[in-house]
Design a protein around this motif. Structure first.
Motif, PDB file in Angstrom:
ATOM      1  N   PRO A  23     -26.047  13.903  -0.523  1.00 35.04           N
ATOM      2  CA  PRO A  23     -26.393  15.306  -0.292  1.00 35.04           C
ATOM      3  C   PRO A  23     -25.212  16.156   0.183  1.00 35.04           C
ATOM      4  O   PRO A  23     -24.443  15.751   1.062  1.00 35.04           O
ATOM      5  CB  PRO A  23     -27.471  15.231   0.786  1.00 35.04           C
ATOM      6  CG  PRO A  23     -27.202  13.944   1.513  1.00 35.04           C
ATOM      7  CD  PRO A  23     -26.607  13.008   0.512  1.00 35.04           C
ATOM      8  N   VAL A  24     -25.078  17.326  -0.423  1.00 35.80           N
ATOM      9  CA  VAL A  24     -24.119  18.342   0.019  1.00 35.80           C
ATOM     10  C   VAL A  24     -24.904  19.623   0.245  1.00 35.80           C
ATOM     11  O   VAL A  24     -25.576  20.119  -0.662  1.00 35.80           O
ATOM     12  CB  VAL A  24     -23.000  18.571  -1.006  1.00 35.80           C
ATOM     13  CG1 VAL A  24     -21.983  19.584  -0.467  1.00 35.80           C
ATOM     14  CG2 VAL A  24     -22.289  17.261  -1.356  1.00 35.80           C
ATOM     15  N   VAL A  25     -24.844  20.138   1.467  1.00 41.99           N
ATOM     16  CA  VAL A  25     -25.599  21.335   1.852  1.00 41.99           C
ATOM     17  C   VAL A  25     -24.633  22.523   1.912  1.00 41.99           C
ATOM     18  O   VAL A  25     -23.581  22.448   2.557  1.00 41.99           O
ATOM     19  CB  VAL A  25     -26.276  21.137   3.228  1.00 41.99           C
ATOM     20  CG1 VAL A  25     -27.028  22.397   3.645  1.00 41.99           C
ATOM     21  CG2 VAL A  25     -27.216  19.935   3.187  1.00 41.99           C
ATOM     22  N   PHE A  26     -24.983  23.603   1.239  1.00 42.79           N
ATOM     23  CA  PHE A  26     -24.167  24.817   1.217  1.00 42.79           C
ATOM     24  C   PHE A  26     -24.917  25.944   1.924  1.00 42.79           C
ATOM     25  O   PHE A  26     -26.073  26.221   1.586  1.00 42.79           O
ATOM     26  CB  PHE A  26     -23.876  25.243  -0.213  1.00 42.79           C
ATOM     27  CG  PHE A  26     -22.954  24.327  -0.975  1.00 42.79           C
ATOM     28  CD1 PHE A  26     -21.587  24.520  -0.943  1.00 42.79           C
ATOM     29  CD2 PHE A  26     -23.461  23.277  -1.731  1.00 42.79           C
ATOM     30  CE1 PHE A  26     -20.724  23.688  -1.647  1.00 42.79           C
ATOM     31  CE2 PHE A  26     -22.622  22.447  -2.442  1.00 42.79           C
ATOM     32  CZ  PHE A  26     -21.233  22.648  -2.406  1.00 42.79           C
ATOM     33  N   VAL A  27     -24.262  26.593   2.869  1.00 41.44           N
ATOM     34  CA  VAL A  27     -24.870  27.747   3.557  1.00 41.44           C
ATOM     35  C   VAL A  27     -23.913  28.930   3.467  1.00 41.44           C
ATOM     36  O   VAL A  27     -22.736  28.827   3.840  1.00 41.44           O
ATOM     37  CB  VAL A  27     -25.211  27.420   5.021  1.00 41.44           C
ATOM     38  CG1 VAL A  27     -25.911  28.607   5.667  1.00 41.44           C
ATOM     39  CG2 VAL A  27     -26.125  26.206   5.095  1.00 41.44           C
ATOM     40  N   ASN A  28     -24.429  30.038   2.974  1.00 38.30           N
ATOM     41  CA  ASN A  28     -23.583  31.173   2.623  1.00 38.30           C
ATOM     42  C   ASN A  28     -23.418  32.175   3.757  1.00 38.30           C
ATOM     43  O   ASN A  28     -23.927  32.002   4.863  1.00 38.30           O
ATOM     44  CB  ASN A  28     -24.135  31.860   1.372  1.00 38.30           C
ATOM     45  CG  ASN A  28     -25.634  32.017   1.399  1.00 38.30           C
ATOM     46  OD1 ASN A  28     -26.371  31.070   1.152  1.00 38.30           O
ATOM     47  ND2 ASN A  28     -26.096  33.202   1.746  1.00 38.30           N
ATOM     48  N   SER A  29     -22.702  33.236   3.434  1.00 40.31           N
ATOM     49  CA  SER A  29     -22.262  34.213   4.427  1.00 40.31           C
ATOM     50  C   SER A  29     -23.316  35.289   4.689  1.00 40.31           C
ATOM     51  O   SER A  29     -24.320  35.391   3.991  1.00 40.31           O
ATOM     52  CB  SER A  29     -20.983  34.894   3.931  1.00 40.31           C
ATOM     53  OG  SER A  29     -21.247  35.583   2.720  1.00 40.31           O
ATOM     54  N   LEU A  30     -23.047  36.091   5.683  1.00 43.64           N
ATOM     55  CA  LEU A  30     -23.832  37.292   5.960  1.00 43.64           C
ATOM     56  C   LEU A  30     -23.776  38.216   4.738  1.00 43.64           C
ATOM     57  O   LEU A  30     -22.710  38.446   4.176  1.00 43.64           O
ATOM     58  CB  LEU A  30     -23.232  38.005   7.186  1.00 43.64           C
ATOM     59  CG  LEU A  30     -23.813  39.350   7.602  1.00 43.64           C
ATOM     60  CD1 LEU A  30     -25.233  39.188   8.120  1.00 43.64           C
ATOM     61  CD2 LEU A  30     -22.934  39.988   8.687  1.00 43.64           C
ATOM     62  N   GLY A  31     -24.947  38.712   4.319  1.00 46.49           N
ATOM     63  CA  GLY A  31     -24.962  39.687   3.231  1.00 46.49           C
ATOM     64  C   GLY A  31     -24.909  39.101   1.833  1.00 46.49           C
ATOM     65  O   GLY A  31     -24.758  39.848   0.861  1.00 46.49           O
ATOM     66  N   THR A  32     -25.029  37.762   1.704  1.00 40.40           N
ATOM     67  CA  THR A  32     -25.089  37.138   0.382  1.00 40.40           C
ATOM     68  C   THR A  32     -26.291  36.210   0.322  1.00 40.40           C
ATOM     69  O   THR A  32     -26.875  35.864   1.353  1.00 40.40           O
ATOM     70  CB  THR A  32     -23.821  36.316   0.067  1.00 40.40           C
ATOM     71  OG1 THR A  32     -23.721  35.210   0.971  1.00 40.40           O
ATOM     72  CG2 THR A  32     -22.557  37.168   0.158  1.00 40.40           C
ATOM     73  N   ASP A  33     -26.639  35.774  -0.905  1.00 42.89           N
ATOM     74  CA  ASP A  33     -27.694  34.780  -1.051  1.00 42.89           C
ATOM     75  C   ASP A  33     -27.100  33.503  -1.635  1.00 42.89           C
ATOM     76  O   ASP A  33     -25.878  33.392  -1.804  1.00 42.89           O
ATOM     77  CB  ASP A  33     -28.866  35.326  -1.872  1.00 42.89           C
ATOM     78  CG  ASP A  33     -28.466  35.750  -3.278  1.00 42.89           C
ATOM     79  OD1 ASP A  33     -27.685  35.027  -3.925  1.00 42.89           O
ATOM     80  OD2 ASP A  33     -28.946  36.809  -3.741  1.00 42.89           O
ATOM     81  N   LEU A  48     -24.050  14.653  -7.421  1.00 40.47           N
ATOM     82  CA  LEU A  48     -24.317  15.131  -6.066  1.00 40.47           C
ATOM     83  C   LEU A  48     -25.723  15.736  -5.994  1.00 40.47           C
ATOM     84  O   LEU A  48     -26.199  16.350  -6.949  1.00 40.47           O
ATOM     85  CB  LEU A  48     -23.295  16.182  -5.652  1.00 40.47           C
ATOM     86  CG  LEU A  48     -21.833  15.750  -5.554  1.00 40.47           C
ATOM     87  CD1 LEU A  48     -20.933  16.962  -5.351  1.00 40.47           C
ATOM     88  CD2 LEU A  48     -21.639  14.748  -4.423  1.00 40.47           C
ATOM     89  N   ARG A  49     -26.361  15.587  -4.837  1.00 39.17           N
ATOM     90  CA  ARG A  49     -27.618  16.300  -4.568  1.00 39.17           C
ATOM     91  C   ARG A  49     -27.234  17.587  -3.832  1.00 39.17           C
ATOM     92  O   ARG A  49     -26.880  17.558  -2.646  1.00 39.17           O
ATOM     93  CB  ARG A  49     -28.546  15.454  -3.707  1.00 39.17           C
ATOM     94  CG  ARG A  49     -29.917  16.095  -3.510  1.00 39.17           C
ATOM     95  CD  ARG A  49     -30.751  15.340  -2.488  1.00 39.17           C
ATOM     96  NE  ARG A  49     -32.129  15.794  -2.488  1.00 39.17           N
ATOM     97  CZ  ARG A  49     -32.960  15.665  -1.451  1.00 39.17           C
ATOM     98  NH1 ARG A  49     -32.541  15.080  -0.337  1.00 39.17           N
ATOM     99  NH2 ARG A  49     -34.204  16.095  -1.525  1.00 39.17           N
ATOM    100  N   ILE A  50     -27.274  18.694  -4.531  1.00 38.04           N
ATOM    101  CA  ILE A  50     -26.800  19.967  -3.986  1.00 38.04           C
ATOM    102  C   ILE A  50     -27.984  20.756  -3.446  1.00 38.04           C
ATOM    103  O   ILE A  50     -28.956  21.026  -4.161  1.00 38.04           O
ATOM    104  CB  ILE A  50     -26.036  20.755  -5.062  1.00 38.04           C
ATOM    105  CG1 ILE A  50     -24.731  20.006  -5.392  1.00 38.04           C
ATOM    106  CG2 ILE A  50     -25.738  22.171  -4.591  1.00 38.04           C
ATOM    107  CD1 ILE A  50     -23.972  20.565  -6.562  1.00 38.04           C
TER     108      ILE A  50
END
Length: 262
Positions: A23-33, A48-50
């Motif tokens: 598993p690779v977890v991605f968390v984005n910035s303020l003001g984006t999705d 990869l499990r994204i």
């Protein structure tokens, strides 16, 4: 597209890749999705499990009344990953996503075996700066801040391209309440002491032309963690995964291999 009901908020999340993949977890910035990461996905290794999601007040997740706390954002992430049975992931957090990474690593080290702190810091700005931005959104909506945000987010050369409009539109179509809520969470966060207690493989990524979290600030945070690595991406601002996706993916892939995740 999936939605997880946590009671006070419902989180939109997306899963790509095999269910039994690392598993690779991605968390984005303020003001984006979660579409922030689309440019790099074709350049990552297969298998990869994204896992991506829209934090509260953003994208297709629900938007509770502001303000939010960083603790709430960390807990949202923790509950989503518990729901998905995630353990020993590599966590990639950009900007506020990198703050969430630091908070979650301190709270639930069983979930995170390694992390990437991209264009982020243990403390970003100060309460006065964030109060000013929140007031700006209250008075004129996100639109009133959009041009200044684009200058901080992107290099001069990227701002001259038609693609800038895509990201400006993404920003201005977020909920004002969600932007203000997460701004308040950043304003109240100082992770210097807790991040310095962490002991896990860490990669810092900065954009050479980042007007929000300059390279020196990113490096100062990653240096808190012994043995951490640091990489600067040239010709990129606050969102190097957008401006230089191939280099970003190559640096991330190398790190995944070094920690035995690929």
């Amino acid at each position: 597209m999936k939605l997880l009901d946590l009671g006070d908020v419902r989180l939109h999340y997306r899963l790509d890749g095999p269910e039994d993949g690392p598993p690779v977890v991605f968390v984005n910035s303020l003001g984006t999705d979660l579409r922030l990461w689309d440019p790099i996905l074709p350049h990552l290794p297969g298998g990869l499990r994204i896992i991506r999601f829209d934090k509260r007040g953003h994208g297709l997740s629900t938007c509770p009344p502001s303000p939010y706390t960083m603790g709430a954002l960390v807990t949202d992430t923790e509950r989503l990953l518990d729901h998905l049975g995630v353990r020993d992931c590599v966590f990639v957090g950009l900007s506020i996503g990198g703050m969430i990474a630091q908070g979650l690593a301190v709270k639930r080290l069983d979930m995170i075996r390694a992390m990437v702190l991209s264009n982020t810091a243990a403390k970003i700005g100060n309460p006065e700066l964030w109060a000013e931005r929140i007031e700006g959104v209250q008075q004129g909506g996100i639109e009133s801040l959009a041009d200044a945000v684009m200058e901080r987010w992107f290099s001069k050369s990227f701002r001259a391209t038609p693609d800038l409009e895509l990201w400006r539109n993404m920003l201005t179509r977020q909920e004002d309440e969600g932007y203000m809520g997460c701004s308040a969470a950043i304003s109240g966060t100082d992770f210097y002491t807790t991040t310095a207690s962490l002991r896990l493989p860490t990669l810092g990524i900065a954009g050479a032309e980042d007007g929000s979290t300059p390279p020196d600030l990113v490096r100062e945070t990653t240096d808190l963690i012994p043995g951490s690595q640091f990489h600067v991406i040239r010709k990129a601002g606050h969102l190097p995964c957008v401006e230089q996706p191939e280099e970003y993916a190559a640096v991330l892939t190398r790190f995944l291999k070094e920690v035995g995740h690929v």
